[in-house]
Design a protein around this motif. Sequence first.
Motif, PDB file in Angstrom:
ATOM      1  N   ASP A   8       0.872  -1.161   0.000  1.00 60.48           N
ATOM      2  CA  ASP A   8       0.000   0.000   0.000  1.00 60.48           C
ATOM      3  C   ASP A   8       0.918   1.223   0.000  1.00 60.48           C
ATOM      4  OD1 ASP A   8      -2.376   1.641   0.528  1.00 60.48           O
ATOM      5  OD2 ASP A   8      -1.562   1.805   2.565  1.00 60.48           O
ATOM      6  N   ARG A  47     -10.323   3.130   0.666  1.00 58.55           N
ATOM      7  CA  ARG A  47     -11.309   3.238  -0.401  1.00 58.55           C
ATOM      8  C   ARG A  47     -10.862   4.300  -1.405  1.00 58.55           C
ATOM      9  NH1 ARG A  47     -17.114   3.551   2.414  1.00 58.55           N
ATOM     10  NH2 ARG A  47     -17.803   2.992   0.311  1.00 58.55           N
ATOM     11  N   THR A  48     -11.398   4.237  -2.606  1.00 57.69           N
ATOM     12  CA  THR A  48     -10.990   5.186  -3.632  1.00 57.69           C
ATOM     13  C   THR A  48     -11.534   6.573  -3.329  1.00 57.69           C
ATOM     14  OG1 THR A  48     -12.927   4.865  -5.052  1.00 57.69           O
ATOM     15  CG2 THR A  48     -11.102   3.300  -5.318  1.00 57.69           C
ATOM     16  N   ALA A 109      -5.169   3.109  -3.018  1.00 61.03           N
ATOM     17  CA  ALA A 109      -6.357   3.883  -3.373  1.00 61.03           C
ATOM     18  C   ALA A 109      -5.978   5.248  -3.903  1.00 61.03           C
ATOM     19  CB  ALA A 109      -7.271   4.026  -2.163  1.00 61.03           C
ATOM     20  N   GLY A 133      -6.196   3.963  -7.329  1.00 55.80           N
ATOM     21  CA  GLY A 133      -7.619   4.088  -7.050  1.00 55.80           C
ATOM     22  C   GLY A 133      -8.416   4.787  -8.121  1.00 55.80           C
ATOM     23  N   GLY A 139     -12.412  -0.029  -4.282  1.00 55.90           N
ATOM     24  CA  GLY A 139     -11.394   0.124  -3.250  1.00 55.90           C
ATOM     25  C   GLY A 139     -11.473  -0.969  -2.198  1.00 55.90           C
TER      26      GLY A 139
END
Length: 221
Positions: A8, A47-48, A109, A133, A139
Amino acid sequence: MVKALIFDMDGTMIDSMPWHQKSWVAFCERQGLDIDVPDLMRRTTGRTGIECMVELFGDISREQAQAHVDEKEAIYRELFAPVFSEIAGFKAFLGHAQSRGLSVGVGTAGDRHNQAFAYQRLSLGQTLHTVGGDEGLPGKPEPAIFLEVARRLDVAPEHCIVFEDAPLGIEAARRAGMRAVAICSSHTSDELGGPHVLARVPDYHALITSRFLETVHATTA
């Protein structure tokens, strides 16, 4: 057998989460919104951008959501740029992984603008295989972003280890059939557990000191 590491970006490669929180505060003030920003982040980190704006504003058009994303992320980059920093030891750990022949990818994301911002300031001297993202995938905690990274790396999910700092990302790794390492830069160790989590550490120096890569028997195969 470990063949690939998937990172990430925010809170995992770079120490950006406090500045994302500050940018949410500033953005909400500009929009005249009075909300619990820490709660918003707990519900949306991973999340996006579009998904975050729908969570915040409800039923808005994709075009309006994207405009909000662009505004919020510009605030973030302006705030973080003067104090930009990596998660301690990240570049050194990345170098160790690559010297062992491991494939490396990024599943984030963050959109392409935040990716470029991070990579330029990290001065990696290379372009990492990245799924972001703004590519139309759902996401986290949905596994799609991590699975797409693995596909582009041509590595089966079970041979990947995900590095994540957020509960939604840890869950996305589980759903993808991947093992995970929790980087406890923005959440507590207790928040980042699971049977697929191999280690929970404050930063990459801890992984280097414990010889994590050697312990998981990473190979050049």
